[in-house]
Write an enzyme that holds these catalytic residues in place. Structure first.
Site, mmCIF file in Angstrom:
data_model
loop_
_atom_site.group_PDB
_atom_site.id
_atom_site.type_symbol
_atom_site.label_atom_id
_atom_site.label_comp_id
_atom_site.label_asym_id
_atom_site.label_seq_id
_atom_site.Cartn_x
_atom_site.Cartn_y
_atom_site.Cartn_z
ATOM 1 C CD GLU A 119 5.024 -2.214 -5.153
ATOM 2 O OE1 GLU A 119 4.762 -3.571 -5.467
ATOM 3 O OE2 GLU A 119 5.140 -2.356 -3.774
ATOM 4 C CG HIS A 129 0.729 -8.437 -0.157
ATOM 5 N ND1 HIS A 129 1.298 -7.435 0.296
ATOM 6 C CD2 HIS A 129 0.509 -9.134 0.996
ATOM 7 C CE1 HIS A 129 1.384 -7.357 1.697
ATOM 8 N NE2 HIS A 129 0.780 -8.231 2.084
ATOM 9 C CG HIS A 156 6.161 0.599 -1.554
ATOM 10 N ND1 HIS A 156 4.732 -0.217 -1.283
ATOM 11 C CD2 HIS A 156 5.657 1.903 -0.997
ATOM 12 C CE1 HIS A 156 3.722 0.809 -1.099
ATOM 13 N NE2 HIS A 156 4.163 1.990 -0.670
#
Length: 255
Positions: free
Chosen positions: A74, A202, A44
């Protein structure tokens, strides 16, 4: 089919950047994860370069291609380019990852903590999804399980959704999982009915992953970083990845 594990290596970069230099080596950590059975690597890259940097993205793209595993990038599609950060679309054009996961996080957020709200104006998001798909990647949108319009992701052109599992992890830690699991199971069913593939991520961990997968139908992939790297401090990186792969093998898609 075995549910896929994509290891998020952001936290390796956090540790490296805290001291400067090249240790720990993000590329070597990813190599170890792949050798231990990870099906993919996730990054990310943020505009503030707090962990993964543009150079890491290029190097990890080459590594995943060499080992024939998936690369998942991401990021916030609305974040503009700035010094050291060419923008998410340009990074994806340069690397052509198998998957791009779009996340509505702001610069000041410590971590991603909510999904897209499809009740808002989505014209720009639909245009961006089309641009990312033109790269040749499938596109996944980060969503909350309680979003009443998960099917809206399909209408925008997305291929998958990633269910934000932070609330489930918190419920599991407090021993109150029934309501959370029912919510996520319903979200999974609604996504599948809309023709969307289902990812999840997550705060998933060895402690809570099995229960989640047993309750939520159709999950194709989990992206796990913080918990996996934390557990690896005690168990070793290779052993930790293997432990996750074992959990996933016991939770086949459609089982």
């Amino acid at each position: 089919m075995t549910i896929q594990l994509s290891v998020n290596v952001n936290k390796i970069a956090v540790l490296r950047n805290s001291r400067g230099g090249t240790d720990p080596d993000v590329l070597q950590a990813a190599r170890t994860c792949i050798a231990a059975g990870a099906h993919g690597i996730t990054v990310h890259p943020r505009p503030d370069q707090r962990h993964i940097r543009a150079g890491d993205v290029l190097a990890l793209s080459a590594l995943t291609r060499e080992h024939a595993v998936e690369f998942n990038i991401e990021g916030n599609p609305f974040a503009p380019p700035r010094a050291g950060y060419p923008g998410l679309l340009e990074l994806c054009r340069a690397t052509r990852p198998e998957q791009i996961t779009l996340v509505p996080d702001g610069d000041g957020q410590l971590t991603s903590d909510h999904g897209f709200d499809f009740a808002q104006d989505t014209t720009q998001l639909a245009e961006l999804i089309a641009a990312f798909k033109a790269v040749g990647s499938r596109v996944s949108l980060f969503v909350d399980a309680g979003n009443p319009d998960i099917a809206g992701a399909a209408a925008l052109g997305a291929d998958r959704v990633e269910l934000y599992t932070g609330p489930y992890a918190h419920a599991h830690a407090s021993g109150q999982t029934d309501t959370a699991l029912a919510l996520f199971a319903d979200a999974g069913r609604r996504a599948s009915a809309a023709g969307l593939g289902i990812n999840a991520g997550h705060d998933l961990s060895q402690a809570n992953l099995g229960d989640f997968l047993a309750a939520v139908p159709g999950v194709l992939e989990v992206s796990i970083g913080h918990a996996l790297i934390s557990e690896a401090l005690y168990q070793g990186l290779e052993a930790t990845v293997r432990a996750y792969v074992d959990i996933l093998r016991g939770s086949q898609v459609g089982a």
